[in-house]
Scaffold this motif. Sequence first.
Motif, PDB file in Angstrom:
ATOM      1  N   GLY A  81      20.022  55.095  22.658  1.00 30.76           N
ATOM      2  CA  GLY A  81      18.817  55.743  23.153  1.00 30.76           C
ATOM      3  C   GLY A  81      18.663  55.650  24.659  1.00 30.76           C
ATOM      4  N   ILE A  82      19.545  54.889  25.316  1.00 36.70           N
ATOM      5  CA  ILE A  82      19.445  54.663  26.753  1.00 36.70           C
ATOM      6  C   ILE A  82      20.661  55.194  27.497  1.00 36.70           C
ATOM      7  N   VAL A  83      21.843  54.887  26.966  1.00 33.97           N
ATOM      8  CA  VAL A  83      23.080  55.156  27.693  1.00 33.97           C
ATOM      9  C   VAL A  83      23.604  56.565  27.412  1.00 33.97           C
ATOM     10  N   GLU A  84      24.629  56.965  28.176  1.00 34.00           N
ATOM     11  CA  GLU A  84      25.261  58.263  27.943  1.00 34.00           C
ATOM     12  C   GLU A  84      26.060  58.246  26.644  1.00 34.00           C
ATOM     13  N   HIS A  85      26.829  57.161  26.438  1.00 31.14           N
ATOM     14  CA  HIS A  85      27.650  57.078  25.233  1.00 31.14           C
ATOM     15  C   HIS A  85      27.927  55.611  24.917  1.00 31.14           C
ATOM     16  N   VAL A  86      27.952  55.292  23.619  1.00 29.52           N
ATOM     17  CA  VAL A  86      28.259  53.942  23.185  1.00 29.52           C
ATOM     18  C   VAL A  86      29.409  53.992  22.186  1.00 29.52           C
ATOM     19  N   THR A  87      30.403  53.118  22.382  1.00 33.86           N
ATOM     20  CA  THR A  87      31.533  52.989  21.476  1.00 33.86           C
ATOM     21  C   THR A  87      31.464  51.636  20.800  1.00 33.86           C
ATOM     22  N   LEU A  88      31.392  51.626  19.476  1.00 30.85           N
ATOM     23  CA  LEU A  88      31.379  50.365  18.740  1.00 30.85           C
ATOM     24  C   LEU A  88      32.805  50.044  18.301  1.00 30.85           C
ATOM     25  N   GLY A 121      22.228  56.019  31.289  1.00 32.79           N
ATOM     26  CA  GLY A 121      23.100  57.110  31.684  1.00 32.79           C
ATOM     27  C   GLY A 121      24.560  56.744  31.856  1.00 32.79           C
ATOM     28  N   LYS A 122      24.949  55.529  31.459  1.00 33.17           N
ATOM     29  CA  LYS A 122      26.333  55.083  31.618  1.00 33.17           C
ATOM     30  C   LYS A 122      27.019  54.984  30.260  1.00 33.17           C
ATOM     31  N   ARG A 123      28.310  54.686  30.293  1.00 30.74           N
ATOM     32  CA  ARG A 123      29.095  54.539  29.073  1.00 30.74           C
ATOM     33  C   ARG A 123      29.319  53.051  28.811  1.00 30.74           C
ATOM     34  N   VAL A 124      29.078  52.626  27.576  1.00 23.20           N
ATOM     35  CA  VAL A 124      29.219  51.219  27.231  1.00 23.20           C
ATOM     36  C   VAL A 124      29.927  51.071  25.890  1.00 23.20           C
ATOM     37  N   ALA A 125      30.321  49.833  25.615  1.00 26.81           N
ATOM     38  CA  ALA A 125      30.900  49.501  24.309  1.00 26.81           C
ATOM     39  C   ALA A 125      30.163  48.318  23.722  1.00 26.81           C
ATOM     40  N   VAL A 126      30.134  48.259  22.396  1.00 25.16           N
ATOM     41  CA  VAL A 126      29.629  47.100  21.667  1.00 25.16           C
ATOM     42  C   VAL A 126      30.781  46.561  20.840  1.00 25.16           C
ATOM     43  N   ILE A 127      31.053  45.254  20.966  1.00 26.67           N
ATOM     44  CA  ILE A 127      32.097  44.625  20.162  1.00 26.67           C
ATOM     45  C   ILE A 127      31.426  43.899  19.001  1.00 26.67           C
ATOM     46  N   GLY A 128      31.721  44.324  17.773  1.00 25.24           N
ATOM     47  CA  GLY A 128      31.144  43.687  16.593  1.00 25.24           C
ATOM     48  C   GLY A 128      30.481  44.688  15.673  1.00 25.24           C
ATOM     49  N   GLY A 129      30.852  44.642  14.383  1.00 28.48           N
ATOM     50  CA  GLY A 129      30.337  45.611  13.428  1.00 28.48           C
ATOM     51  C   GLY A 129      29.412  45.038  12.384  1.00 28.48           C
ATOM     52  N   GLY A 130      28.854  43.852  12.647  1.00 28.97           N
ATOM     53  CA  GLY A 130      27.844  43.309  11.758  1.00 28.97           C
ATOM     54  C   GLY A 130      26.486  43.903  12.074  1.00 28.97           C
ATOM     55  N   ASN A 131      25.436  43.351  11.465  1.00 29.64           N
ATOM     56  CA  ASN A 131      24.093  43.883  11.701  1.00 29.64           C
ATOM     57  C   ASN A 131      23.713  43.856  13.173  1.00 29.64           C
ATOM     58  N   SER A 132      23.996  42.741  13.858  1.00 32.83           N
ATOM     59  CA  SER A 132      23.601  42.638  15.256  1.00 32.83           C
ATOM     60  C   SER A 132      24.344  43.649  16.117  1.00 32.83           C
ATOM     61  N   GLY A 133      25.629  43.859  15.833  1.00 31.46           N
ATOM     62  CA  GLY A 133      26.410  44.816  16.610  1.00 31.46           C
ATOM     63  C   GLY A 133      25.953  46.244  16.400  1.00 31.46           C
ATOM     64  N   VAL A 134      25.727  46.620  15.154  1.00 33.73           N
ATOM     65  CA  VAL A 134      25.301  47.986  14.857  1.00 33.73           C
ATOM     66  C   VAL A 134      23.886  48.239  15.380  1.00 33.73           C
ATOM     67  N   GLU A 135      23.008  47.264  15.214  1.00 38.76           N
ATOM     68  CA  GLU A 135      21.661  47.413  15.771  1.00 38.76           C
ATOM     69  C   GLU A 135      21.709  47.578  17.285  1.00 38.76           C
ATOM     70  N   ARG A 179      33.097  44.715  39.055  1.00 43.47           N
ATOM     71  CA  ARG A 179      32.356  45.041  37.841  1.00 43.47           C
ATOM     72  C   ARG A 179      33.286  45.656  36.807  1.00 43.47           C
ATOM     73  N   VAL A 180      32.825  45.708  35.567  1.00 44.81           N
ATOM     74  CA  VAL A 180      33.607  46.253  34.460  1.00 44.81           C
ATOM     75  C   VAL A 180      33.820  47.754  34.632  1.00 44.81           C
ATOM     76  N   ASN A 181      35.019  48.214  34.319  1.00 40.43           N
ATOM     77  CA  ASN A 181      35.264  49.664  34.302  1.00 40.43           C
ATOM     78  C   ASN A 181      36.070  50.123  33.090  1.00 40.43           C
ATOM     79  N   GLY A 182      36.338  49.196  32.147  1.00 39.55           N
ATOM     80  CA  GLY A 182      37.068  49.630  30.973  1.00 39.55           C
ATOM     81  C   GLY A 182      37.269  48.532  29.947  1.00 39.55           C
ATOM     82  N   LEU A 183      37.685  48.942  28.754  1.00 46.47           N
ATOM     83  CA  LEU A 183      37.994  48.023  27.662  1.00 46.47           C
ATOM     84  C   LEU A 183      39.281  48.484  26.999  1.00 46.47           C
ATOM     85  N   VAL A 184      40.160  47.533  26.675  1.00 48.10           N
ATOM     86  CA  VAL A 184      41.427  47.844  26.012  1.00 48.10           C
ATOM     87  C   VAL A 184      41.394  47.275  24.591  1.00 48.10           C
TER      88      VAL A 184
END
Length: 527
Positions: A376-383, A355-369, A423-428
């Motif tokens: 399927g778990i979080v509120e929103h994911v930003t790659l 239910g939280k917002r997260v980011a994934v850094i990386g656009g290879g197979n592991s990042g996209v997977e 704790r983390v609250n943002g990414l620039v």
Amino acid sequence: MLDDNLKTQLTAYLEKLTQPIELVASLDDSEKSRELDGLLRDIDALSERITLRHDGEDARRPSFAINRPGTDISVAFAGIPMGHEFTSLVLALLQVGGHPAKITEELADQVRNLEGDYRFETFMSLSCQSCPDTVQALNLMSVLNSNISHVAIDGALFQDEVEAREVMSVPTVFLNGEMFDTGRMTIEQVVAKLDTGAEARQAEQIKSKEAFDVLVVGGGPAGAAAAIYAARKGIRTGVAAERFGGQVLDTMAIENFISVEYTEGPKLAAALEQHVRNYDVDIMNLQTAQKLVPASDATGGLVEVQLANGATLRSRTVVLSTGARWRQVNVPGEDKYRNRGVAYCPHCDGPLYKGKRVAVIGGGNSGVEAAIDLAGIVEHVTLVEFDSKLRADEVLQRKLRSLPNATVVVSAQTTEILGDGQRVNGLVYKDRNSGDSHTVELEGVFVQIGLLPNTEWLKGTIELSDRGEIVIDDRGQTSLPGVFAAGDATTVPYKQIVVAMGAGSTAALSAFDHLIRSSAPAEKAAA
């Protein structure tokens, strides 16, 4: 709760019980409590040595304890230990029921001799492949020593407690209410932290060891293969590893291991170690190599590997298979908020961000997977991807872009991970086309940008590539005579398990060939 296949398997295991056990449930009127009750009733029906009670007084509900009546031996679970933790449940039943654990008697005695009271709590998630090792280690310790207690807590089921205790990654272990450690831990690692004299005693034992014919540094697939191939030649073989299994322990699904349609990293790692132990191989776990000393007259013609604990191992040949680790972004905030919002294993820590917002850094197979799984778990994911396009397989890209709660940002350079001190609250990130800076408000950042070879300790001693990889030829030979290398730490172009195993075998065979040639008597000069 349990299907017929699982019941059949569990019935066979429970025949190994030698002592009666009781299951003591603490339930409420929730759906999860009814689900746990169904599981416990299924287990109760499978063995006459098991009884079930519903008068538990644990404040965490649903939860249950596995007790040996008339003793202080007990193991507890808060939640429903299915998924990756089902094995932990089975082992707890067996061990509380008197079935001996598969550890050395020396290690068991170390646990029994620990003095003081130790109340352990482990926060885990059922999708975490790293958690069972920690849960099983602490469960076993609580069986061996009545001064030790342990409860494994499903973080996804007890979200309020996760928030209150600021658990941001799994496994997270508390001891007597205070943070003890995070990340996968074996029983050897836990005991080493509690028994402060253990490291010095182990160093003294290592110092007294005779020289090896082949010393393998690293216990991943390459190291395991090298050890097996060397041992099968009947020569003195040793393995020094920080953790047997290496990066495989952090791998979820493995579907390209030839002849095995599907397995998981920890299961494969356990199989590798067991295979090696079937041979006469001296396995030295929890050992960190710090320096490689080439063979010379000063070393008696032997290669030396100096360890972090002060001991030195000597060998006629060495196979370096130190593997690789997750690459870091190396931006402000990453180290500060590691395990407090910065994570590297979406399978392990993803459920904590429901239910939280997260980011994934990386656009290879592991990042996209990772982004697909998290969506399927979080509120929103930003790659966030540095390149102008994603590098993952097209089928994965299509899947990610079809998800309504996923955003893809390319040509984006991550410049900072923000937090409130706790704790983390943002990414620039900076738009690499316009130069503009953007801030994404979120609670978690998952780093998936590839691997970094574990070779820093070899700089200045052996030839490394500009990426820090050990330079080898087609026989696994390095720039030093008698020193070979294999696996992800080398210049081999494809970092795959099967490739690493083949390379480990090659390196061991080359080491054996080197031993034969270097020990062969010189030809007599012509008369």
